[in-house]
Design a protein around this motif. Structure first.
Motif, PDB file in Angstrom:
ATOM      1  N   ALA A  14      -3.070  -8.854  17.096  1.00 44.02           N
ATOM      2  CA  ALA A  14      -2.552  -9.756  16.067  1.00 44.02           C
ATOM      3  C   ALA A  14      -1.408 -10.547  16.686  1.00 44.02           C
ATOM      4  O   ALA A  14      -0.663 -10.037  17.530  1.00 44.02           O
ATOM      5  N   GLY A  15      -1.268 -11.798  16.261  1.00 51.40           N
ATOM      6  CA  GLY A  15      -0.190 -12.623  16.813  1.00 51.40           C
ATOM      7  C   GLY A  15      -0.169 -13.989  16.163  1.00 51.40           C
ATOM      8  O   GLY A  15      -0.874 -14.246  15.174  1.00 51.40           O
ATOM      9  N   PHE A  16       0.631 -14.889  16.725  1.00 49.48           N
ATOM     10  CA  PHE A  16       0.666 -16.263  16.219  1.00 49.48           C
ATOM     11  C   PHE A  16       1.115 -17.205  17.326  1.00 49.48           C
ATOM     12  O   PHE A  16       1.826 -16.821  18.261  1.00 49.48           O
ATOM     13  N   ASP A  17       0.647 -18.443  17.199  1.00 56.14           N
ATOM     14  CA  ASP A  17       1.126 -19.566  18.006  1.00 56.14           C
ATOM     15  C   ASP A  17       1.886 -20.516  17.089  1.00 56.14           C
ATOM     16  O   ASP A  17       1.456 -20.763  15.956  1.00 56.14           O
ATOM     17  N   TYR A  18       2.991 -21.041  17.582  1.00 59.57           N
ATOM     18  CA  TYR A  18       3.735 -22.074  16.846  1.00 59.57           C
ATOM     19  C   TYR A  18       3.771 -23.316  17.726  1.00 59.57           C
ATOM     20  O   TYR A  18       4.335 -23.297  18.831  1.00 59.57           O
ATOM     21  N   TYR A  19       3.163 -24.404  17.235  1.00 57.31           N
ATOM     22  CA  TYR A  19       3.009 -25.618  18.039  1.00 57.31           C
ATOM     23  C   TYR A  19       4.280 -26.471  17.952  1.00 57.31           C
ATOM     24  O   TYR A  19       4.610 -27.005  16.898  1.00 57.31           O
ATOM     25  N   LEU A  20       4.954 -26.581  19.092  1.00 55.22           N
ATOM     26  CA  LEU A  20       6.113 -27.471  19.178  1.00 55.22           C
ATOM     27  C   LEU A  20       5.664 -28.927  19.260  1.00 55.22           C
ATOM     28  O   LEU A  20       6.308 -29.822  18.703  1.00 55.22           O
ATOM     29  N   THR A  21       4.583 -29.165  19.992  1.00 57.01           N
ATOM     30  CA  THR A  21       3.939 -30.477  20.091  1.00 57.01           C
ATOM     31  C   THR A  21       2.434 -30.234  20.042  1.00 57.01           C
ATOM     32  O   THR A  21       1.994 -29.101  19.813  1.00 57.01           O
TER      33      THR A  21
END
Length: 245
Positions: free
Chosen positions: A180-187
Motif C-alpha cells: 500500500a502507498g501513494f504518489d503525490y504529483y508535484l508536476t
C-alpha cells in the motif's frame, strides 16, 4: 438644380463605400479566441529512488527443532530503485531491487546470552500488481504480488567459534507480498512517494549439524519514502521540430 442633385447623389454613394472600409481599419473590440491546449498524453513509465527501511521479524526461528530464544533479524536502511509500468490509468506493475544486510541473533537457552548465528545479505526483488485510485495529484494505490529472496555472503560467528568456519547456507525462498502507498504529483512528471510492503518469508538453513537444521522466520516490512519521475515514449524519443518559413 440637376447639378446639386448629382453632387448629393455622389456624396451619398461615396459614404456607403467609405464607412465599411473605415470600419475594417478600426481595431476589433473582441479579444481573439484560442483553442485550449490540453496535454492528455499518457505516460506509462515511472522510476523512483527511495530510502528503504528493511524490518525483518526473525521471531519463532528454530535450531535443531528447538526454539532460538529472543530470535531477531537486525533492521537496516538501504537505497532502493523501483520501476513501475502503467497498463492503464488505474492498473500498473512495479518491480523493486535493492540489497540489505542483516544478522540473526538469539540464545540457545531461555536465560543464556545472545549469540550471532549468522550474518547475511538479502537480495529481495519483488513484483506487485497495483491498483491506482488516480485522484488527481494524490494517487493512493494497493498491490499484491510475489517476492523471491536470495541470502548472499552468509557468515556465522557461532560456527567459527565451534571450529567449523562459515559452514552455514541459507536457502533462497519465495513468498507473498502485500503493498500500500501513494504518489503525490508535484508536476506532470515529478512525484513524491511513500510505500509499505509486507513480505511473507520463511526459509531453512544448512549447518555443520545437518541440512535444514535452522528454520528462519524472515517475514519483513519494507517501508520506503522517495521521489520519482514519470515519463512516456515521447520523452525518450522526442519528435524533431521542422521550421516553416
Amino acid at each position: 438644380m440637376k447639378s446639386n442633385f448629382r453632387i448629393a447623389f455622389a456624396a451619398a454613394l461615396l459614404s456607403t463605400v467609405a464607412v465599411p472600409a473605415l470600419a475594417a481599419d478600426l481595431p476589433s473590440a473582441k479579444a481573439p479566441v484560442y483553442a485550449p491546449i490540453v496535454d492528455d498524453s499518457f505516460d506509462p513509465f515511472l522510476i523512483r529512488v527511495r530510502a528503504l527501511g528493511v524490518l525483518p521479524n526473525g521471531s519463532s526461528s528454530t535450531i535443531l527443532g528447538g526454539p532460538i530464544y529472543g530470535a531477531s533479524l537486525s533492521d537496516n536502511v538501504v537505497p532502493e530503485v523501483d520501476f513501475t509500468y502503467f497498463f492503464t490509468k488505474h492498473w500498473a506493475a512495479e518491480l523493486i531491487a535493492g540489497v540489505a544486510h542483516t544478522s540473526l541473533t538469539g540464545s540457545l537457552t531461555p536465560v543464556g546470552t545472545n549469540v550471532n548465528f549468522a550474518n547475511t545479505t538479502l537480495l529481495p526483488p519483488t513484483l506487485t500488481l497495483q491498483y491506482h485510485f488516480a485522484l488527481g495529484q494524490f494517487d493512493p494505490y494497493v498491490g499484491v504480488g510475489a517476492n523471491y529472496t536470495w541470502f548472499l555472503q552468509t557468515t556465522s560467528p557461532l560456527t567459527r567459534t565451534l571450529g567449523y568456519g562459515d559452514a552455514v547456507t541459507i536457502k533462497p525462498t519465495a513468498g507473498l507480498a502485500l503493498q500500500a502507498g501513494f504518489d503525490y504529483y508535484l508536476t506532470k512528471h515529478w512525484v513524491l512517494n511513500a510505500d509499505a510492503k509486507y513480505l511473507f518469508l520463511n526459509t531453512d538453513a544448512n549447518t555443520p549439524f545437518g541440512p535444514n537444521t535452522v528454520h528462519v522466520n524472515a517475514d519483513t516490512w519494507l517501508i520506503g519514502v522517495g521521489v520519482g519521475y514519470r515519463f512516456g515514449m515521447a520523452d525518450l524519443f522526442p519528435t524533431p521540430v521542422v521550421a516553416k518559413y
